[in-house]
Design a protein around this motif. Structure first.
Motif, PDB file in Angstrom:
ATOM      1  N   SER A 158       9.715   2.650  -9.368  1.00 56.01           N
ATOM      2  CA  SER A 158       8.309   2.653  -8.972  1.00 56.01           C
ATOM      3  C   SER A 158       7.980   1.441  -8.113  1.00 56.01           C
ATOM      4  O   SER A 158       8.594   0.382  -8.250  1.00 56.01           O
ATOM      5  CB  SER A 158       7.409   2.630 -10.217  1.00 56.01           C
ATOM      6  N   GLN A 200       0.199   3.972  -5.950  1.00 56.93           N
ATOM      7  CA  GLN A 200       1.200   3.866  -7.000  1.00 56.93           C
ATOM      8  C   GLN A 200       2.259   4.931  -6.749  1.00 56.93           C
ATOM      9  O   GLN A 200       1.946   6.119  -6.706  1.00 56.93           O
ATOM     10  CB  GLN A 200       0.566   4.074  -8.375  1.00 56.93           C
ATOM     11  N   ASN A 210       5.717   6.550  -8.030  1.00 59.10           N
ATOM     12  CA  ASN A 210       6.650   6.715  -9.139  1.00 59.10           C
ATOM     13  C   ASN A 210       7.728   7.724  -8.773  1.00 59.10           C
ATOM     14  O   ASN A 210       7.582   8.479  -7.809  1.00 59.10           O
ATOM     15  CB  ASN A 210       5.900   7.192 -10.386  1.00 59.10           C
TER      16      ASN A 210
END
Length: 123
Positions: free
Chosen positions: A17, A81, A83
């Motif tokens: 991540s 973000q 991931n």
């Protein structure tokens, strides 16, 4: 002077991540639509995700379920973000802003761009 400054890029292994940030400064009026785009060598710039003033989001199919776009209005900062990274996510990531109420996923519709931050994902 209006400015967008990205940070948070780097190298990561597949499955890992990363979190990108984009700080906006110098804007004297509201920015209604903000987004993340990416460009890999030899490829065109493409949308990753956008978010409008009402927090409506649009994602590219290839990041749905893996990436999340958000913003902190008080800090005037946009986030991505990321991931479950894949090697094909390797690219330079750019944040962008557009001063209209209607959001867009077309790079040509955005008025302001950051300098870009490199994301490299190894297998």
């Amino acid at each position: 002077q209006e400015q967008l400054v990205e940070s948070g890029g780097g190298s990561e292994q597949a499955g890992g991540s990363l979190r990108l940030s984009c700080a906006a400064s110098g804007f004297m009026s509201n920015i209604y639509c903000r987004g993340w785009f990416r460009q890999a060598p030899g490829k065109e710039r493409e949308v990753v995700a956008v978010i409008d003033t009402f927090l409506h989001t649009t994602y590219a199919d290839f990041v749905k379920g893996r990436f999340n776009i958000s913003k902190d209005v008080a800090k005037n900062t946009l986030y991505l973000q990321m991931n479950s990274l894949k090697p094909e996510d390797t690219a330079t990531y750019y944040c962008a802003a557009r001063r209209t109420l209607d959001c867009s996923t077309a790079p040509a519709d955005f008025n302001y761009w950051g300098q870009g931050t490199q994301v490299t994902v190894s297998s």
